[in-house]
Write a protein that holds these residues in place. Sequence first.
Motif, short mmCIF file in Angstrom:
data_model
loop_
_atom_site.label_atom_id
_atom_site.label_comp_id
_atom_site.label_asym_id
_atom_site.label_seq_id
_atom_site.Cartn_x
_atom_site.Cartn_y
_atom_site.Cartn_z
N THR A 142 34.88 39.75 46.44
CA THR A 142 34.54 39.90 45.03
C THR A 142 33.84 38.67 44.47
O THR A 142 33.82 38.46 43.28
N LEU A 143 33.28 37.86 45.33
CA LEU A 143 32.56 36.70 44.83
C LEU A 143 31.31 37.15 44.09
O LEU A 143 30.61 38.07 44.51
N PRO A 144 31.01 36.51 42.97
CA PRO A 144 29.84 36.93 42.20
C PRO A 144 28.55 36.55 42.90
O PRO A 144 28.48 35.60 43.66
N MET B 14 35.65 41.66 39.00
CA MET B 14 36.92 41.38 39.67
C MET B 14 38.04 42.21 39.05
O MET B 14 38.92 42.70 39.77
N ARG B 15 38.02 42.39 37.73
CA ARG B 15 39.02 43.23 37.07
C ARG B 15 38.92 44.68 37.55
O ARG B 15 39.93 45.33 37.81
N ARG B 16 37.68 45.18 37.64
CA ARG B 16 37.49 46.55 38.13
C ARG B 16 37.97 46.68 39.58
O ARG B 16 38.60 47.67 39.94
N ASP B 17 37.65 45.69 40.40
CA ASP B 17 38.10 45.72 41.79
C ASP B 17 39.62 45.70 41.88
O ASP B 17 40.22 46.41 42.70
N PHE B 18 40.24 44.89 41.02
CA PHE B 18 41.69 44.83 41.01
C PHE B 18 42.26 46.19 40.59
O PHE B 18 43.18 46.71 41.23
N ALA C 4 40.88 49.07 40.90
CA ALA C 4 40.65 50.02 41.99
C ALA C 4 41.63 49.82 43.14
O ALA C 4 41.90 50.76 43.89
N SER C 5 42.17 48.62 43.29
CA SER C 5 43.10 48.33 44.38
C SER C 5 44.53 48.76 44.06
O SER C 5 45.39 48.74 44.95
N LEU C 6 44.81 49.15 42.83
CA LEU C 6 46.19 49.44 42.44
C LEU C 6 46.83 50.59 43.21
O LEU C 6 48.00 50.47 43.59
N PRO C 7 46.13 51.69 43.48
CA PRO C 7 46.79 52.73 44.29
C PRO C 7 47.19 52.22 45.68
O PRO C 7 48.28 52.54 46.18
N GLU C 8 46.33 51.42 46.29
CA GLU C 8 46.66 50.86 47.60
C GLU C 8 47.83 49.88 47.50
O GLU C 8 48.71 49.84 48.36
N ARG C 9 47.84 49.10 46.45
CA ARG C 9 48.95 48.16 46.23
C ARG C 9 50.26 48.91 46.01
O ARG C 9 51.31 48.48 46.48
N ARG C 10 50.17 50.02 45.28
CA ARG C 10 51.37 50.83 45.04
C ARG C 10 51.91 51.36 46.37
O ARG C 10 53.11 51.32 46.63
#
Length: 131
Positions: free
Chosen positions: A18-20, A33-37, A39-45
């Motif tokens: 996620t580096l700019p 980075m917020r959008r990527d985070f 988007a990662s929430l289902p996988e984190r769950r």
Amino acid sequence: PLTPVLSAQRSARFGKNTLPSPSSTLEEALDEMRRDFAASLPERRHALALAWRTLIDGDWNAEDLEVAYRFVHSLAGASETFGFSALGGAARAPNDHLHAISGDAGSVEAQRARPEAETLYAALIAALADA
């Protein structure tokens, strides 16, 4: 039994780069980075559920407790960092609870603390679903 948990945790924590780009402004990079985070929430769950199941199935052994604690701790910090304060608060409670019992997972106090940990975990899973 920890390999799938660690693999899922590593993937959830270190997903895509996620580096700019050099032309991005700081705010655009943070938004991405917020959008990527998010988007990662289902996988984190899913990874958290796997870590928690491993903890339960392993009768709360110290190694599995440490893995679950680290995952929750990472989620709490990242949530706050990326502006998901409700999720961060939901993660902070089990983080603090697991931290308090992690030093002596087999103690009577730790065993008594398990029901509260289960309640806090359920609230965190619900917050992840709502985020």
